[in-house]
Design a protein around this motif. Structure first.
Motif, PDB file in Angstrom:
ATOM      1  N   TYR A   1       0.903  -1.010   0.085  1.00 41.31           N
ATOM      2  CA  TYR A   1       0.016  -0.032  -0.060  1.00 41.31           C
ATOM      3  C   TYR A   1       0.984   1.338   0.020  1.00 41.31           C
ATOM      4  O   TYR A   1       2.107   0.996   0.184  1.00 41.31           O
ATOM      5  CB  TYR A   1      -0.847   0.045   1.087  1.00 41.31           C
ATOM      6  CG  TYR A   1      -0.211   0.300   2.522  1.00 41.31           C
ATOM      7  CD1 TYR A   1       0.715  -0.342   3.051  1.00 41.31           C
ATOM      8  CD2 TYR A   1      -0.471   1.434   3.263  1.00 41.31           C
ATOM      9  CE1 TYR A   1       1.434  -0.275   4.178  1.00 41.31           C
ATOM     10  CE2 TYR A   1       0.060   1.699   4.272  1.00 41.31           C
ATOM     11  CZ  TYR A   1       1.114   1.003   4.888  1.00 41.31           C
ATOM     12  OH  TYR A   1       1.803   1.277   6.210  1.00 41.31           O
TER      13      TYR A   1
ATOM     14  N   SER B   1      -3.074   5.318   2.373  1.00 39.79           N
ATOM     15  CA  SER B   1      -4.279   4.845   1.654  1.00 39.79           C
ATOM     16  C   SER B   1      -4.725   3.708   2.398  1.00 39.79           C
ATOM     17  O   SER B   1      -5.884   2.961   2.025  1.00 39.79           O
ATOM     18  CB  SER B   1      -3.300   4.057   0.316  1.00 39.79           C
ATOM     19  OG  SER B   1      -2.737   2.904   0.678  1.00 39.79           O
TER      20      SER B   1
ATOM     21  N   ASN C   1       5.989   5.004  -3.670  1.00 37.70           N
ATOM     22  CA  ASN C   1       4.791   5.717  -4.205  1.00 37.70           C
ATOM     23  C   ASN C   1       4.827   6.220  -5.664  1.00 37.70           C
ATOM     24  O   ASN C   1       3.821   5.980  -6.665  1.00 37.70           O
ATOM     25  CB  ASN C   1       4.506   7.004  -3.471  1.00 37.70           C
ATOM     26  CG  ASN C   1       2.783   7.112  -3.587  1.00 37.70           C
ATOM     27  OD1 ASN C   1       2.327   6.569  -4.412  1.00 37.70           O
ATOM     28  ND2 ASN C   1       2.362   8.001  -2.760  1.00 37.70           N
TER      29      ASN C   1
ATOM     30  N   TRP D   1       4.288   3.513  -8.903  1.00 33.97           N
ATOM     31  CA  TRP D   1       3.606   2.393  -8.278  1.00 33.97           C
ATOM     32  C   TRP D   1       2.850   1.373  -9.347  1.00 33.97           C
ATOM     33  O   TRP D   1       3.257   0.197  -9.065  1.00 33.97           O
ATOM     34  CB  TRP D   1       2.334   2.995  -7.485  1.00 33.97           C
ATOM     35  CG  TRP D   1       1.341   1.996  -6.993  1.00 33.97           C
ATOM     36  CD1 TRP D   1       0.332   1.533  -7.543  1.00 33.97           C
ATOM     37  CD2 TRP D   1       1.568   1.400  -5.574  1.00 33.97           C
ATOM     38  NE1 TRP D   1      -0.159   0.385  -6.815  1.00 33.97           N
ATOM     39  CE2 TRP D   1       0.674   0.394  -5.336  1.00 33.97           C
ATOM     40  CE3 TRP D   1       2.463   1.575  -4.588  1.00 33.97           C
ATOM     41  CZ2 TRP D   1       0.413  -0.185  -4.406  1.00 33.97           C
ATOM     42  CZ3 TRP D   1       2.075   0.851  -3.381  1.00 33.97           C
ATOM     43  CH2 TRP D   1       1.197  -0.125  -3.358  1.00 33.97           C
ATOM     44  N   ASP D   2       2.248   1.883 -10.306  1.00 39.02           N
ATOM     45  CA  ASP D   2       1.745   0.820 -11.444  1.00 39.02           C
ATOM     46  C   ASP D   2       2.863   0.180 -11.749  1.00 39.02           C
ATOM     47  O   ASP D   2       2.733  -1.202 -12.162  1.00 39.02           O
ATOM     48  CB  ASP D   2       0.834   1.362 -12.306  1.00 39.02           C
ATOM     49  CG  ASP D   2      -0.357   2.233 -11.550  1.00 39.02           C
ATOM     50  OD1 ASP D   2      -1.097   1.199 -11.132  1.00 39.02           O
ATOM     51  OD2 ASP D   2      -0.498   3.142 -11.795  1.00 39.02           O
TER      52      ASP D   2
ATOM     53  N   ALA E   1      -3.065  -2.738  -2.713  1.00 47.88           N
ATOM     54  CA  ALA E   1      -3.827  -1.565  -2.914  1.00 47.88           C
ATOM     55  C   ALA E   1      -3.646  -1.056  -4.629  1.00 47.88           C
ATOM     56  O   ALA E   1      -2.368  -1.302  -5.075  1.00 47.88           O
ATOM     57  CB  ALA E   1      -3.401  -0.646  -2.016  1.00 47.88           C
ATOM     58  N   ILE E   2      -4.599  -0.473  -5.212  1.00 48.07           N
ATOM     59  CA  ILE E   2      -4.634  -0.157  -6.427  1.00 48.07           C
ATOM     60  C   ILE E   2      -5.405   1.100  -6.483  1.00 48.07           C
ATOM     61  O   ILE E   2      -6.221   1.174  -5.665  1.00 48.07           O
ATOM     62  CB  ILE E   2      -5.033  -1.303  -7.479  1.00 48.07           C
ATOM     63  CG1 ILE E   2      -4.167  -2.492  -7.632  1.00 48.07           C
ATOM     64  CG2 ILE E   2      -5.240  -0.670  -8.850  1.00 48.07           C
ATOM     65  CD1 ILE E   2      -4.796  -3.689  -8.429  1.00 48.07           C
ATOM     66  N   ASN E   3      -4.928   2.012  -7.039  1.00 48.73           N
ATOM     67  CA  ASN E   3      -5.514   3.245  -7.192  1.00 48.73           C
ATOM     68  C   ASN E   3      -6.801   3.320  -7.822  1.00 48.73           C
ATOM     69  O   ASN E   3      -7.314   2.483  -8.599  1.00 48.73           O
ATOM     70  CB  ASN E   3      -4.465   4.349  -7.559  1.00 48.73           C
ATOM     71  CG  ASN E   3      -4.478   5.698  -6.708  1.00 48.73           C
ATOM     72  OD1 ASN E   3      -5.588   6.237  -6.183  1.00 48.73           O
ATOM     73  ND2 ASN E   3      -3.510   6.286  -6.454  1.00 48.73           N
ATOM     74  N   SER E   4      -7.164   4.860  -8.237  1.00 50.22           N
ATOM     75  CA  SER E   4      -8.432   5.017  -9.010  1.00 50.22           C
ATOM     76  C   SER E   4      -8.122   4.624 -10.510  1.00 50.22           C
ATOM     77  O   SER E   4      -9.297   4.537 -11.107  1.00 50.22           O
ATOM     78  CB  SER E   4      -8.892   6.355  -8.580  1.00 50.22           C
ATOM     79  OG  SER E   4      -7.785   7.205  -9.038  1.00 50.22           O
TER      80      SER E   4
ATOM     81  N   VAL F   1      -8.000   1.871 -11.498  1.00 51.50           N
ATOM     82  CA  VAL F   1      -8.134   0.324 -11.319  1.00 51.50           C
ATOM     83  C   VAL F   1      -8.405  -0.273 -12.866  1.00 51.50           C
ATOM     84  O   VAL F   1      -8.087  -1.399 -13.001  1.00 51.50           O
ATOM     85  CB  VAL F   1      -8.820   0.156 -10.217  1.00 51.50           C
ATOM     86  CG1 VAL F   1     -10.499   0.412 -10.666  1.00 51.50           C
ATOM     87  CG2 VAL F   1      -9.261  -1.218 -10.047  1.00 51.50           C
TER      88      VAL F   1
ATOM     89  N   GLY G   1     -11.198   9.786  -7.751  1.00 49.70           N
ATOM     90  CA  GLY G   1     -10.199   9.173  -6.860  1.00 49.70           C
ATOM     91  C   GLY G   1     -10.778   8.177  -5.925  1.00 49.70           C
ATOM     92  O   GLY G   1     -11.894   7.967  -6.185  1.00 49.70           O
TER      93      GLY G   1
ATOM     94  N   SER H   1      -9.103   4.318  -3.671  1.00 52.35           N
ATOM     95  CA  SER H   1      -8.495   3.233  -4.289  1.00 52.35           C
ATOM     96  C   SER H   1      -9.131   1.991  -3.707  1.00 52.35           C
ATOM     97  O   SER H   1     -10.321   1.972  -3.288  1.00 52.35           O
ATOM     98  CB  SER H   1      -7.201   3.172  -3.658  1.00 52.35           C
ATOM     99  OG  SER H   1      -7.053   3.698  -2.242  1.00 52.35           O
TER     100      SER H   1
END
Lengths: 431, 341
Positions: free
Chosen positions: A45, A49, A76, A79-80, A98-101, A103, A305, A307
């Motif tokens: 994460y 988050s 950070n 991240w992807d 964790a995956i951000n918005s 997704v 936004g 996550s």
């Protein structure tokens, strides 16, 4: 010293390349999970988050399982890229991530993630905002991404500047006078004339937030482009933005330096963004404390936004991982997380639990930001975010060209459509 | 010592003729040397050769960086050839390269010439001019972003103060403004670096040449144009080549100043930024790799042109065709010897 002949040099290079390829292949033999300890589940994460309290508790044992949570924060930035690299190499993959918005970018590779419905995720659906829940469902109906926080949006504005311009300045009055986008533009015209301030920093912000509040976006669930239809949400958002540009109510501030200076000086007196923007404003323009208020944006609120949590298929114990996810995102825990790191809940129960305390600390005067966003969350529409939306960012590039470069809006629209379609065709999408 | 371990009687083998020894023995004798240089080759294989080879493979696929790779043949390259943004990025790169390199090298030469004079606090100036080169790029971009900001920038305030345009220049949203700002960043950062290289070249020029020129009554400008510049030619050539390589791979300045999309109308989109943008924000690794190889071809063409320009030209004084840059270095040292004599 003997000179290196061309042949031996070439042979050497070839050999080296072969070795390199072989080296890359043997890399597959490395360990799959970040931790080899079967009792440990590793969570990736980024800072703020997840709630620190929940993580601390899970580190001592995930309730209902025999596992322990090890939470790690990879860098950070990128991240992807980091997560993709692990997944592509099937090596050092976290058990939960964790995956951000963004997704939807993972939808094409959904087979790499566990469908959470097999552990009964659908039974929890009614506890979360339906729009937030749907963002985590892949086009063919798999539930791979579990909601963490959400980002209902609203219209932030400078109470003092609106009052000085002789315009409505109380939240209810402002909300009432900007029910439609045309009202909003007209309101901005008066603001510009009387106080010299802009309604919003730039065209991209307006365009994106109108789409964020729209039930229809760029693509259908099957991946068919919708922006070429005779009437489409994207074209509507485009037209509204062009009208706003022509009315001169947008600040044309394309970069952070100008944007920040404009908020501090009051040259920009409004913004449309989610609840988390309050924290950014608080640190950017602390001197404007108490001068901001929140009003409902025209038509309805959107989501910006927020996550998700996912379980890669390489996870040691997906069931235990799911138990952690469901447990960490209960209403009580989301409320607690809001108090710790101001993540706005994705479950309405957290908002009514009475545990949450407004974190704005007088930034919005006497207005309670929590009550405001609670109300906005109820109006956010359900929408489908396609993995192709990344490609469709030609629309935001082109709207900037209209605003900053004075490009003809119709030509800009045609260019955006053509360029998006070209890239789609490259990826083999039938238009 | 190692020869003894081979078990071959020393006397039986004639000395200084290692080719006579069996290959195996040779290999054994030299293994410490191979081991000593191995770390470089292993690192190079893992972080250099493998990615290079792999990027060729990727450029023939459609890959999002994690899922299955789809082989698409030459489709990425065919798309590249007809991609207006790619060609725009090529154009941007060359415009920014030209806008930055020409003034930069000229300024560097002048600064180096001045630094070479007898003046007080020489070292302080040398350090001062080199400092921009070791300054953090990100910090620099923030400073430049503030100085050239469209509405609140120092540059525009200054322009307004001296009575220029009332609205100021849209440094960071006008296509030319963006290019000029990036060029200024490059100039600011690399002028000192090139000046130091020129200074080293200047110091290799015999002072007797200057002294005799002075005795003959030559002005400073004459000395600069007739002695310094001609004798510095190989060094100037070197800086032109390094600036070309740097200019073609320009990335950090536009990225930190304008973000991954290269600013309004892609005006600050350079080739490398476009490649990064495709690979790491669009996760289109196939296309990103294709762009990388297109850049490679461009650089190759440039290198060949450069090499041709340097090696194929006639020497005007003697009318002799010299074979290349290094031959010229040799000729220059001969010339120097002559002067010394």
């Amino acid at each position: 010293m003997t000179a290196l002949s061309r042949r031996s040099l070439l042979a050497g290079t070839m050999g080296a390349s072969l070795l390199a390829v072989a080296g890359g292949l043997t890399g597959c033999a490395s360990q799959t999970s970040v931790s080899t300890d079967p009792r440990e589940l590793v969570l990736w994460y980024w800072n703020r988050s997840m709630g620190p309290g929940v993580l601390k508790q899970a580190a001592r044992g995930i309730p209902g399982t025999s596992k322990f949570l090890v939470s790690q924060q990879p860098p950070n930035t990128n991240w992807d890229t980091k997560l993709r690299t692990s997944l592509a190499g099937r090596a050092y993959v976290p058990d939960i991530t964790a995956i951000n918005s963004n997704v939807s970018l993972y939808f094409p590779d959904q087979s790499m993630f566990v469908d959470l419905n097999q552990f009964g995720a659908q039974d929890l659906k009614h506890r979360y905002f339906p729009w937030k829940w749907d963002y985590g469902i892949t086009p063919n109906g798999r539930m791979c991404f579990f909601p963490i926080d959400s980002g209902p949006t609203g219209f932030y504005y400078r109470y003092d500047i609106f009052a000085k311009a002789g315009l409505p300045s109380e939240p209810e009055a402002v909300s009432a006078s900007i029910r439609t986008w045309d009202d909003w533009i007209e309101f901005g015209r008066k603001l510009k004339a009387n106080a010299g301030s802009h309604m919003l920093m730039d065209s991209v912000q307006l365009f994106s937030q109108i789409i964020n509040a729209s039930p229809e976006r760029y693509f259908s669930r099957t991946g068919k482009p919708l922006y070429m239809n005779a009437t489409s949400a994207v074209r509507d958002a485009w037209n509204i933005t062009v009208r706003a540009i022509k009315a001169g109510i947008l600040g044309n501030q394309q970069l952070a330096t100008d944007q920040n200076a404009a908020w501090i000086s009051g040259k920009t007196a409004g913004h449309i963004e989610a609840v988390w923007w309050a924290q950014i404003l608080l640190s950017t323009a602390p001197a404007t404390k108490g001068k901001w208020r929140l009003a409902s944006q025209p038509v309805r609120a959107g989501n910006s936004g927020g996550s998700f949590l996912a379980i890669p298929t390489t996870c040691k114990d997906p069931e235990a991982a799911y138990k952690f996810i469901a447990w960490s995102q209960t209403a009580a825990h989301q409320a607690q997380t809001y108090n710790e790191v101001q993540l706005f809940p994705s479950t309405p129960d957290a908002l009514t639990s009475g545990i949450m305390k407004d974190a704005s600390r007088g930034f919005f005067g006497s207005q309670n930001s929590l009550d405001f966003f609670k109300k906005q969350a109820a109006t956010v529409p359900t929408a489908f975010v396609s993995p192709y939306e990344q490609i469709a960012n030609f629309f935001t590039t082109e709207i900037t060209n209209v605003e900053a470069g004075g490009k003809d809006p119709d030509r800009a629209w045609d260019d955006a459509v053509t360029q998006t379609n070209r890239v789609l065709q490259k990826h083999g999408v039938n238009l | 010592m190692t020869a003894q371990t081979t078990g071959v009687p020393l006397r039986a083998k004639p000395r200084n003729t290692p080719t006579a020894a069996p290959r195996k023995a040779l290999r054994r004798r030299f293994w410490p040397q191979y081991v000593a240089i191995a770390p470089f080759y292993i690192l190079f294989l893992v972080f250099g050769a493998f990615p290079i080879v792999f990027s060729i493979v990727i450029s023939f696929t459609d890959w999002d960086g994690m899922g299955a790779m789809k082989f698409v043949g030459l489709r990425q390259y065919l798309y590249l050839v007809s991609d207006p943004i790619f060609w725009q990025s090529v154009g941007n790169t060359f415009i920014i390269w030209f806008l930055s390199t020409v003034p930069m090298l000229f300024l560097a030469l002048v600064i180096a010439f001045l630094l070479h004079q007898n003046m007080r606090m020489k070292s302080l100036y040398r350090v001062a001019f080199f400092v921009p080169n070791v300054t953090s790029m990100v910090a620099m971009a923030i400073v430049f972003g503030s100085v050239f900001s469209d509405q609140f920038g120092l540059a525009n305030s200054f322009l307004q103060w001296i009575g220029g345009t009332s609205a100021g220049v849209q440094w960071l949203s006008n296509p030319w403004g963006i290019k000029v700002t990036i060029a200024i960043m490059v100039i600011w950062r690399y002028t000192g670096y090139n000046a130091i290289i020129y200074l080293a070249g200047l110091q290799a020029i015999s002072t007797e040449l200057y002294d005799s020129a002075r005795v003959d009554g030559a002005s400073t400008w004459r000395i600069f144009s007739r002695i310094t510049v001609p004798l510095l030619r190989p060094v100037i050539l070197f800086t032109v080549i390094t600036s070309t390589i740097g200019g073609l791979s320009l990335f950090t300045e536009p990225q930190v100043l304008l973000g991954n999309s290269g600013g309004t109308n892609n005006a600050g989109m350079t080739i490398v930024l476009y490649q990064y943008n495709q690979a790491f924000t669009h996760f289109d690794f196939g296309y990103g790799s294709a762009i990388a190889w297109a850049l490679f071809v461009l650089v190759l063409v440039f290198a060949i042109v450069n090499w041709r320009l340097v090696s194929g030209r006639k020497e005007n004084e003697f009318g002799v065709v010299t074979p290349g840059m290094f031959a010229r270095f040799g000729k220059r040292s001969n010339a120097k010897k002559e002067v010394v004599r």
